[in-house]
Scaffold this motif. Structure first.
Motif, PDB file in Angstrom:
ATOM      1  N   ASP A  52       0.824  -1.216   0.000  1.00 33.93           N
ATOM      2  CA  ASP A  52       0.000   0.000   0.000  1.00 33.93           C
ATOM      3  C   ASP A  52       0.853   1.259   0.000  1.00 33.93           C
ATOM      4  N   ALA A  53       1.959   1.239   0.722  1.00 37.00           N
ATOM      5  CA  ALA A  53       2.840   2.404   0.748  1.00 37.00           C
ATOM      6  C   ALA A  53       3.410   2.659  -0.637  1.00 37.00           C
ATOM      7  N   GLY A  54       3.749   1.606  -1.354  1.00 39.21           N
ATOM      8  CA  GLY A  54       4.247   1.755  -2.718  1.00 39.21           C
ATOM      9  C   GLY A  54       3.220   2.409  -3.620  1.00 39.21           C
ATOM     10  N   LYS A  55       1.965   2.006  -3.455  1.00 38.18           N
ATOM     11  CA  LYS A  55       0.889   2.611  -4.247  1.00 38.18           C
ATOM     12  C   LYS A  55       0.750   4.096  -3.937  1.00 38.18           C
ATOM     13  N   VAL A  56       0.841   4.449  -2.666  1.00 35.88           N
ATOM     14  CA  VAL A  56       0.737   5.858  -2.272  1.00 35.88           C
ATOM     15  C   VAL A  56       1.870   6.662  -2.893  1.00 35.88           C
ATOM     16  N   ILE A  57       3.077   6.137  -2.823  1.00 34.58           N
ATOM     17  CA  ILE A  57       4.236   6.849  -3.378  1.00 34.58           C
ATOM     18  C   ILE A  57       4.100   7.013  -4.886  1.00 34.58           C
ATOM     19  N   ILE A  58       3.651   5.970  -5.565  1.00 36.05           N
ATOM     20  CA  ILE A  58       3.444   6.071  -7.018  1.00 36.05           C
ATOM     21  C   ILE A  58       2.406   7.138  -7.340  1.00 36.05           C
ATOM     22  N   ASN A  59       1.329   7.161  -6.582  1.00 38.55           N
ATOM     23  CA  ASN A  59       0.295   8.176  -6.806  1.00 38.55           C
ATOM     24  C   ASN A  59       0.818   9.581  -6.521  1.00 38.55           C
ATOM     25  N   LEU A  60       1.659   9.730  -5.499  1.00 39.85           N
ATOM     26  CA  LEU A  60       2.261  11.034  -5.222  1.00 39.85           C
ATOM     27  C   LEU A  60       3.160  11.474  -6.375  1.00 39.85           C
ATOM     28  N   GLU A  61       3.920  10.545  -6.930  1.00 43.73           N
ATOM     29  CA  GLU A  61       4.795  10.868  -8.050  1.00 43.73           C
ATOM     30  C   GLU A  61       3.977  11.262  -9.288  1.00 43.73           C
ATOM     31  N   ARG A  62       2.862  10.581  -9.513  1.00 48.11           N
ATOM     32  CA  ARG A  62       1.979  10.955 -10.624  1.00 48.11           C
ATOM     33  C   ARG A  62       1.408  12.351 -10.414  1.00 48.11           C
ATOM     34  N   LEU A  63       1.024  12.636  -9.191  1.00 52.22           N
ATOM     35  CA  LEU A  63       0.479  13.950  -8.874  1.00 52.22           C
ATOM     36  C   LEU A  63       1.528  15.035  -9.092  1.00 52.22           C
ATOM     37  N   ALA A  64       2.753  14.767  -8.684  1.00 53.69           N
ATOM     38  CA  ALA A  64       3.836  15.739  -8.864  1.00 53.69           C
ATOM     39  C   ALA A  64       4.080  16.013 -10.347  1.00 53.69           C
ATOM     40  N   ALA A  65       3.929  14.998 -11.178  1.00 58.58           N
ATOM     41  CA  ALA A  65       4.138  15.168 -12.616  1.00 58.58           C
ATOM     42  C   ALA A  65       3.059  16.047 -13.247  1.00 58.58           C
ATOM     43  N   GLN A  66       1.927  16.186 -12.588  1.00 58.73           N
ATOM     44  CA  GLN A  66       0.828  16.979 -13.124  1.00 58.73           C
ATOM     45  C   GLN A  66       0.860  18.447 -12.678  1.00 58.73           C
ATOM     46  N   VAL A  67       1.782  18.805 -11.798  1.00 57.14           N
ATOM     47  CA  VAL A  67       1.872  20.184 -11.319  1.00 57.14           C
ATOM     48  C   VAL A  67       2.392  21.062 -12.455  1.00 57.14           C
ATOM     49  N   ASP A  68       1.672  22.131 -12.738  1.00 55.54           N
ATOM     50  CA  ASP A  68       2.004  22.994 -13.877  1.00 55.54           C
ATOM     51  C   ASP A  68       3.211  23.894 -13.640  1.00 55.54           C
ATOM     52  N   ASP A  69       3.330  24.429 -12.444  1.00 59.18           N
ATOM     53  CA  ASP A  69       4.422  25.349 -12.123  1.00 59.18           C
ATOM     54  C   ASP A  69       5.709  24.545 -11.915  1.00 59.18           C
ATOM     55  N   PRO A  70       6.738  24.767 -12.745  1.00 62.71           N
ATOM     56  CA  PRO A  70       7.972  23.983 -12.624  1.00 62.71           C
ATOM     57  C   PRO A  70       8.641  24.101 -11.249  1.00 62.71           C
ATOM     58  N   ALA A  71       8.595  25.277 -10.639  1.00 61.38           N
ATOM     59  CA  ALA A  71       9.228  25.454  -9.325  1.00 61.38           C
ATOM     60  C   ALA A  71       8.476  24.637  -8.269  1.00 61.38           C
ATOM     61  N   GLN A  72       7.161  24.683  -8.302  1.00 62.50           N
ATOM     62  CA  GLN A  72       6.379  23.899  -7.351  1.00 62.50           C
ATOM     63  C   GLN A  72       6.553  22.406  -7.603  1.00 62.50           C
ATOM     64  N   ALA A  73       6.603  22.021  -8.871  1.00 61.36           N
ATOM     65  CA  ALA A  73       6.787  20.611  -9.209  1.00 61.36           C
ATOM     66  C   ALA A  73       8.116  20.096  -8.663  1.00 61.36           C
ATOM     67  N   GLU A  74       9.150  20.914  -8.778  1.00 61.52           N
ATOM     68  CA  GLU A  74      10.466  20.493  -8.282  1.00 61.52           C
ATOM     69  C   GLU A  74      10.462  20.340  -6.762  1.00 61.52           C
ATOM     70  N   ILE A  75       9.822  21.251  -6.074  1.00 62.77           N
ATOM     71  CA  ILE A  75       9.724  21.168  -4.615  1.00 62.77           C
ATOM     72  C   ILE A  75       8.950  19.917  -4.221  1.00 62.77           C
ATOM     73  N   PHE A  76       7.854  19.660  -4.927  1.00 57.58           N
ATOM     74  CA  PHE A  76       7.035  18.482  -4.661  1.00 57.58           C
ATOM     75  C   PHE A  76       7.865  17.209  -4.870  1.00 57.58           C
ATOM     76  N   LYS A  77       8.593  17.143  -5.986  1.00 55.24           N
ATOM     77  CA  LYS A  77       9.420  15.966  -6.285  1.00 55.24           C
ATOM     78  C   LYS A  77      10.499  15.770  -5.222  1.00 55.24           C
ATOM     79  N   ASN A  78      11.124  16.869  -4.792  1.00 55.16           N
ATOM     80  CA  ASN A  78      12.153  16.763  -3.754  1.00 55.16           C
ATOM     81  C   ASN A  78      11.567  16.262  -2.438  1.00 55.16           C
ATOM     82  N   SER A  79      10.378  16.733  -2.100  1.00 50.35           N
ATOM     83  CA  SER A  79       9.720  16.275  -0.871  1.00 50.35           C
ATOM     84  C   SER A  79       9.422  14.782  -0.950  1.00 50.35           C
ATOM     85  N   ILE A  80       8.940  14.339  -2.104  1.00 43.43           N
ATOM     86  CA  ILE A  80       8.643  12.908  -2.279  1.00 43.43           C
ATOM     87  C   ILE A  80       9.926  12.091  -2.170  1.00 43.43           C
TER      88      ILE A  80
END
Length: 74
Positions: free
Chosen positions: A37-65
């Motif tokens: 289940d944790a793997g599924k959550v992480i995959i979904n978080l990574e998919r969500l990060a890929a959908q962020v339009d603002d490149p700066a926010q996307a990078e912060i999101f990816k770093n947090s993940i």
């Protein structure tokens, strides 16, 4: 939940501390729910990060993940 006050200080240091706390909390929750289940959550978080339009926010999101994944694997 409606009676709980989640106000946050405008102080950047307080915000940074709260974010670190939330990252640690999420990591502990992922460890508690099990590997599949944790793997599924992480995959979904990574998919969500890929959908962020603002490149700066996307990078912060990816770093947090990445930080959460690293802490989860320890």
């Amino acid at each position: 939940m409606s009676n709980v006050d989640f106000t946050t200080s405008a102080d950047p240091q307080a915000l940074a501390t709260e974010v670190a706390c939330l990252k640690a909390t999420l990591t502990l929750i992922l460890k508690a729910i099990g590997q599949a289940d944790a793997g599924k959550v992480i995959i979904n978080l990574e998919r969500l990060a890929a959908q962020v339009d603002d490149p700066a926010q996307a990078e912060i999101f990816k770093n947090s993940i990445q930080q959460i994944k690293h802490a989860y694997r320890q």
